[in-house]
Design a protein around this motif. Sequence first.
Motif, mmCIF file in Angstrom:
data_model
loop_
_atom_site.group_PDB
_atom_site.id
_atom_site.type_symbol
_atom_site.label_atom_id
_atom_site.label_comp_id
_atom_site.label_asym_id
_atom_site.label_seq_id
_atom_site.Cartn_x
_atom_site.Cartn_y
_atom_site.Cartn_z
ATOM 1 N N ARG A 46 -3.639 -7.156 1.701
ATOM 2 C CA ARG A 46 -3.795 -6.460 0.408
ATOM 3 C C ARG A 46 -3.877 -4.967 0.621
ATOM 4 O O ARG A 46 -3.297 -4.171 -0.127
ATOM 5 N N ASP A 47 -4.597 -4.539 1.654
ATOM 6 C CA ASP A 47 -4.728 -3.083 1.909
ATOM 7 C C ASP A 47 -3.356 -2.477 2.218
ATOM 8 O O ASP A 47 -3.026 -1.382 1.762
ATOM 9 N N ARG A 48 -2.566 -3.212 3.017
ATOM 10 C CA ARG A 48 -1.231 -2.664 3.383
ATOM 11 C C ARG A 48 -0.326 -2.591 2.150
ATOM 12 O O ARG A 48 0.438 -1.651 1.977
ATOM 13 N N THR A 49 -0.433 -3.553 1.261
ATOM 14 C CA THR A 49 0.397 -3.563 0.039
ATOM 15 C C THR A 49 0.029 -2.411 -0.855
ATOM 16 O O THR A 49 0.891 -1.714 -1.415
ATOM 17 N N GLN A 50 -1.243 -2.142 -1.002
ATOM 18 C CA GLN A 50 -1.692 -1.034 -1.826
ATOM 19 C C GLN A 50 -1.245 0.298 -1.240
ATOM 20 O O GLN A 50 -0.857 1.230 -1.945
ATOM 21 N N GLN A 51 -1.308 0.412 0.099
ATOM 22 C CA GLN A 51 -0.865 1.656 0.750
ATOM 23 C C GLN A 51 0.636 1.895 0.512
ATOM 24 O O GLN A 51 1.093 3.005 0.274
ATOM 25 N N LEU A 52 1.413 0.779 0.583
ATOM 26 C CA LEU A 52 2.876 0.899 0.374
ATOM 27 C C LEU A 52 3.181 1.342 -1.044
ATOM 28 O O LEU A 52 4.036 2.204 -1.270
ATOM 29 N N ARG A 53 2.458 0.747 -2.021
ATOM 30 C CA ARG A 53 2.667 1.148 -3.419
ATOM 31 C C ARG A 53 2.307 2.606 -3.625
ATOM 32 O O ARG A 53 2.991 3.346 -4.310
ATOM 33 N N GLY A 54 1.245 3.036 -2.999
ATOM 34 C CA GLY A 54 0.829 4.442 -3.127
ATOM 35 C C GLY A 54 1.852 5.373 -2.537
ATOM 36 O O GLY A 54 2.132 6.446 -3.093
ATOM 37 N N SER A 55 2.472 4.984 -1.441
ATOM 38 C CA SER A 55 3.504 5.827 -0.814
ATOM 39 C C SER A 55 4.715 5.954 -1.721
ATOM 40 O O SER A 55 5.308 7.021 -1.869
ATOM 41 N N ILE A 111 4.810 5.701 -4.980
ATOM 42 C CA ILE A 111 4.466 6.560 -6.123
ATOM 43 C C ILE A 111 4.523 8.015 -5.714
ATOM 44 O O ILE A 111 5.049 8.872 -6.433
ATOM 45 N N ALA A 112 3.995 8.301 -4.527
ATOM 46 C CA ALA A 112 3.987 9.690 -4.045
ATOM 47 C C ALA A 112 5.410 10.204 -3.856
ATOM 48 O O ALA A 112 5.743 11.346 -4.202
ATOM 49 N N ILE A 113 6.274 9.344 -3.332
ATOM 50 C CA ILE A 113 7.681 9.754 -3.113
ATOM 51 C C ILE A 113 8.352 10.005 -4.443
ATOM 52 O O ILE A 113 9.104 10.984 -4.623
ATOM 53 N N ALA A 114 8.093 9.141 -5.451
ATOM 54 C CA ALA A 114 8.699 9.305 -6.776
ATOM 55 C C ALA A 114 8.247 10.602 -7.414
ATOM 56 O O ALA A 114 9.044 11.335 -8.032
#
Length: 422
Positions: free
Chosen positions: A5-14, A16-19
């Motif tokens: 779950r932590d890795r999935t949240q980190q990926l989603r955050g990345s 969003i940051a790229i967008a």
Amino acid sequence: MAGRRDRTQQLRGSRIAIAILIGIIIGCVCALIFPNGFFNSKSNSSLTVNERVQVGSSSCESSKTLKSDFASLSEKNNELKKQVRELTEKLRLAEQGSDNARKQVLSLGPQIKAGPFGTVKSLRTNPTILSDESVNPRLAKILKSIAVDKEVIVALANANVKAMLEVQIASVKRLAIKNYLVVALDDYIESFCKQNDVAYYKRDPDKELDAVGKTGGNHAVSGLKFRVLREFLQIGYGVLLSDVDIVFLKNPFSHLYRDSDVESMSDGHDNMTAYGFNDVFDEPTMGWARYAHTMRIWVFNSGFFYLRPTVASIELLDRVAERLSKAKLWDQAVFNEELFYPSRPEYVGLHASKRVMDMYEFMNSKVLFKTVRKNEEMKKKVRPVIVHVNYHPDKLNRMRAVVEFYVNGKQDALDSFPDGSE
């Protein structure tokens, strides 16, 4: 599970940051390209009601104007296309003769103004061509030695017409005519000319011409002249063509006008037939329009004519020779058709000036035997330049009778012959 779950949240955050970063970059680029925004500062949203109405009205008027202009331009374009098609068709139809016409007009010199009424005279005498001796150096050398004022009498002969040729040569020698040349069509005539000290020319071997020239009769040989004479004109000499069934009684060069491309004797037997007349054709079924006027003239005789060395004269020879090479036709008929037929759709006529010779000076045998010999006054006063025995098959006997009558003074020499042929 907690680690996933932590890795999935980190990926989603990345993501969003790229967008967000991409959005910022696009915004910066747009700001540079469109410093005043995507719309003018005075956009529709900031316009007053009246301004919006004016803008809408102006847009409609512009649209109508553009449509009107487009329709007008389309109409003009179609009209221009039509004119181009018409001009292209006219150009195509005129293309055959346009260049020749331009050259001929240029050769006539500068344009001139027309004179007063009754004083205007059109050009009758075409300019002569530049001589080209390279077409036949051997013939050019012969012509230089015998021609007088760059003119020559030419007679074509083979062994079949030797007897008539003898009578003609005797008449030429009697008048001391120096510019007389025999085109020898076979070895026999060449030998005959050598023995009798007569100027002659024998063509280089030509299978097509030799086959006719060596064995052909009077009419067949007559058709060859249109091929043979071309070189004479190209070299720059005026040619008086003579068939062999002709007796010379005066030097013909003293009786030529030389104002036309072609000067020919006539087959006519009186003023109307020799020089032309208005012949009225009657068709009663047409009622009021029953009478149709036609112009008639008896043909030029292709056995005795003078050609000036002009483009028109050479074109005449080319036209006649070409037609005779493709079909069995009478050379005299073709000669006259090419001279007299006018231009018409899909046919360009020959633009050659022509003159008919005096029928009592250049006399055919019909005039002599049907008219002159029966009139005592004419027998005494009329002395022709030549007599052409073209109307009668017993040529040799009539030629000898002509000599007896006009040269030896035997008054009854012509009496025994019928008007026509028996």
